[in-house]
Enzyme design. Sequence first.
Site, PDB file in Angstrom:
ATOM      1  N   CYS A   1       0.803  -1.225   0.000  1.00 43.63           N
ATOM      2  CA  CYS A   1       0.000   0.000   0.000  1.00 43.63           C
ATOM      3  C   CYS A   1       0.835   1.274   0.000  1.00 43.63           C
ATOM      4  O   CYS A   1       0.340   2.345  -0.335  1.00 43.63           O
ATOM      5  CB  CYS A   1      -0.954   0.008   1.189  1.00 43.63           C
ATOM      6  SG  CYS A   1      -2.159  -1.348   1.137  1.00 43.63           S
TER       7      CYS A   1
ATOM      8  N   HIS B   1      -3.479   6.924   1.783  1.00 44.99           N
ATOM      9  CA  HIS B   1      -3.834   5.640   1.175  1.00 44.99           C
ATOM     10  C   HIS B   1      -5.261   5.305   1.564  1.00 44.99           C
ATOM     11  O   HIS B   1      -5.674   5.478   2.709  1.00 44.99           O
ATOM     12  CB  HIS B   1      -2.877   4.553   1.663  1.00 44.99           C
ATOM     13  CG  HIS B   1      -3.369   3.170   1.406  1.00 44.99           C
ATOM     14  ND1 HIS B   1      -3.661   2.732   0.128  1.00 44.99           N
ATOM     15  CD2 HIS B   1      -3.651   2.145   2.235  1.00 44.99           C
ATOM     16  CE1 HIS B   1      -4.089   1.484   0.196  1.00 44.99           C
ATOM     17  NE2 HIS B   1      -4.100   1.104   1.463  1.00 44.99           N
TER      18      HIS B   1
ATOM     19  N   ASN C   1     -10.063  -0.394  -1.564  1.00 40.38           N
ATOM     20  CA  ASN C   1      -8.614  -0.327  -1.389  1.00 40.38           C
ATOM     21  C   ASN C   1      -7.939  -0.891  -2.637  1.00 40.38           C
ATOM     22  O   ASN C   1      -7.966  -2.096  -2.877  1.00 40.38           O
ATOM     23  CB  ASN C   1      -8.219  -1.137  -0.153  1.00 40.38           C
ATOM     24  CG  ASN C   1      -6.724  -1.108   0.126  1.00 40.38           C
ATOM     25  OD1 ASN C   1      -5.924  -0.703  -0.719  1.00 40.38           O
ATOM     26  ND2 ASN C   1      -6.339  -1.552   1.309  1.00 40.38           N
TER      27      ASN C   1
END
Length: 333
Positions: free
Chosen positions: A114, A260, A290
């Site tokens: 990530c 993020h 995500n």
Amino acid sequence: MAFSRITGLGYYVPGNVVTNNDLTQWMETSDEWIQERTGIRERRYFEYGKDTNYSMATAASRQALERAGITPNEVDVIVYATITPDYFFPGSAFLMQRELGMDGKPVIDIREQCSGFVYALSIADQFIKSGMYKTALVVGSEIQSSWIDRSTAGRNTAVIFGDGAGAAVLTATNDPQHCILSTHLHADGRYAEELFVREPGSSRPGRAATKEMIDEGGFNVYMNGNAVFKHAIIRFGEVIGEALKANGYEASDLDLLVPHQANIRISDYVRQQLGLSESQVVNNLQRFGNTTAASIPIALSEAWEEGKLKEGDLLCLAAFGSGFTWASALIKW
């Protein structure tokens, strides 16, 4: 001394929209349950036969290059972040390079989960600052829907992830007032198994073990959600504060934060700790979920399209993910 400036942004998301209600055909869940825990309402899944990791990255890159007003051949280096490459090897950066007709140009594939895009941005920034290259293409791209466990057993992670790609063009500049001010990278491998996918790993008996690996769930995502959440809210604040302090700024100086896109509860906690308003923090995980290395460039591209970025704004990118890894970039737009 040379600095690097973001001169073009682009993104691509598949047309296949998967809502929380759609997920109920595979697992025991509900729209209310997912939104309460993550904030996500829907995500995009790739279309087999149309989308690939590198084709999505190529589409995002073409848009970023067009907005930067340059051709692919004017790019000196590609830095490509993904945990879901098209092949075990070589990396997807090679495939995108071929698609863009950039034969001979160097490519770098990185796996920082990530935090991948911020790590990639930092690598490209150092190349430009050193004078080695003048133009870099930085990419984050993921196809995660093809390997997530869509059963009830895997719902804690399956509801989170989506597919997409984002890209940024970095160009050398002598202007210290409109550039990437600094980047800050960290990792702690003590927590590697708190969020990971074990297989396919090379340190195994061999191909004969593949069925056993599948049966034992080795290809599924394992996440210790509590550990990830607790570390994330601490590391986000730390790495944002580190970037601000390194450049003589306070949180009150920030115009925009692009975190993020993992969980709305994490984003809201960090926002409140920094004393920022909702309008100062970019959140699009409600629509895309995500997308790991792609989440920041997609969110940044949307923010630019919506006019949320103005010349002279102080912008911070921040990420936390598997590894554990965390990173930030402070930018004067």
